[in-house]
Enzyme design. Structure first.
Site, PDB file in Angstrom:
ATOM      1  N   GLY A 193      -5.711   6.140  -3.097  1.00 26.61           N
ATOM      2  CA  GLY A 193      -5.637   7.384  -2.344  1.00 26.61           C
ATOM      3  C   GLY A 193      -4.467   7.453  -1.392  1.00 26.61           C
ATOM      4  O   GLY A 193      -4.430   8.303  -0.506  1.00 26.61           O
ATOM      5  N   ARG A 194      -3.517   6.542  -1.545  1.00 29.77           N
ATOM      6  CA  ARG A 194      -2.321   6.469  -0.688  1.00 29.77           C
ATOM      7  C   ARG A 194      -2.647   6.143   0.769  1.00 29.77           C
ATOM      8  O   ARG A 194      -1.807   6.312   1.658  1.00 29.77           O
ATOM      9  CB  ARG A 194      -1.505   7.785  -0.747  1.00 29.77           C
ATOM     10  CG  ARG A 194      -0.895   8.092  -2.116  1.00 29.77           C
ATOM     11  CD  ARG A 194       0.049   6.982  -2.550  1.00 29.77           C
ATOM     12  NE  ARG A 194       0.826   7.312  -3.726  1.00 29.77           N
ATOM     13  CZ  ARG A 194       0.467   7.036  -4.984  1.00 29.77           C
ATOM     14  NH1 ARG A 194      -0.708   6.435  -5.205  1.00 29.77           N
ATOM     15  NH2 ARG A 194       1.232   7.347  -5.992  1.00 29.77           N
TER      16      ARG A 194
END
Length: 217
Positions: A194-195
């Site tokens: 999800g960064r």
């Protein structure tokens, strides 16, 4: 020619995580741990690092150099003292290093002041290099414009013949030697899904001790 859709390229980062509790007080100890894992993972050239310097014209430049030693004093590499990076470091000794270990989804960033290694350190390393590498260091006027590849090949062949004729091992020239970056900042980056990557930094406080801080990705 079909164009690569760069905007559509995606990579999931799911191989690890970083927590403050697992970080030792000394950043070079944790770096050594990560470096050992990069070597064990068969990461191509795990000691390859990007060196960023800035000239008097304030234009930054980068290049890949190879880490050849590290301890609590700093990180060491060797090069030509008449190269572009050497001239830039002479005018501004502040520099940055970066390691990218793609197979582990990890990045390490280090900032600090660069100093030359001692002549003894440089002599010791130069003597350990393969003969062809030592001849190459003598033959190459690094960063200078040359007329052609032939100029370099002819210089190499000439020095190679001189070495063979003398029967003596080539010694380190004065224009070649080591540098050490003395860190004032370390950052360890571990890719996360999800960064929301983990970024933990080491910064020295007023007492000269390393303080660990978490940075937003």
């Amino acid at each position: 020619m079909a164009q690569v859709d760069l905007a559509a390229m995606r990579e999931r980062y799911t191989l690890g995580s970083l927590s403050e509790g697992e970080m030792p007080q000394a950043p070079d100890v944790f770096f050594d741990h990560w470096l050992e894992q990069a070597v064990a993972s068969q990461q191509p050239e795990p000691n390859a690092m990007t060196l960023a310097t800035t000239g008097n014209d304030l234009r930054p430049s980068t290049r890949i150099v190879l880490l050849k030693g590290h301890d609590e004093r700093g990180l060491v590499w060797f090069t030509n003292y008449e190269s572009r990076k050497a001239h830039e470091l002479a005018g501004n000794p502040f520099a940055a290093l970066q390691f990218y270990w793609a197979s582990l989804q990890r990045v390490v960033r280090i900032e600090g002041v660069v100093e030359k290694t001692s002549s003894t350190e440089s002599d010791h390393y130069f003597a350990r290099r393969p003969l062809a590498s030592r001849i190459g260091a003598l033959a190459s006027p690094q960063s200078q414009v040359v007329e052609s590849r032939q100029v370099l090949d002819e210089a190499f062949a000439r020095i190679e013949q001189e070495v063979a004729a003398s029967g003596n091992e080539p010694t380190r020239p004065e224009f070649w030697g080591g540098y050490r970056l003395v860190p004032s900042y370390w950052e360890f980056w571990q890719g996360r899904d999800g960064r929301l990557h983990d970024r933990l930094s080491y910064v020295k406080n007023h007492q000269g001790d390393w303080q660990i801080e978490r940075l937003a990705p």
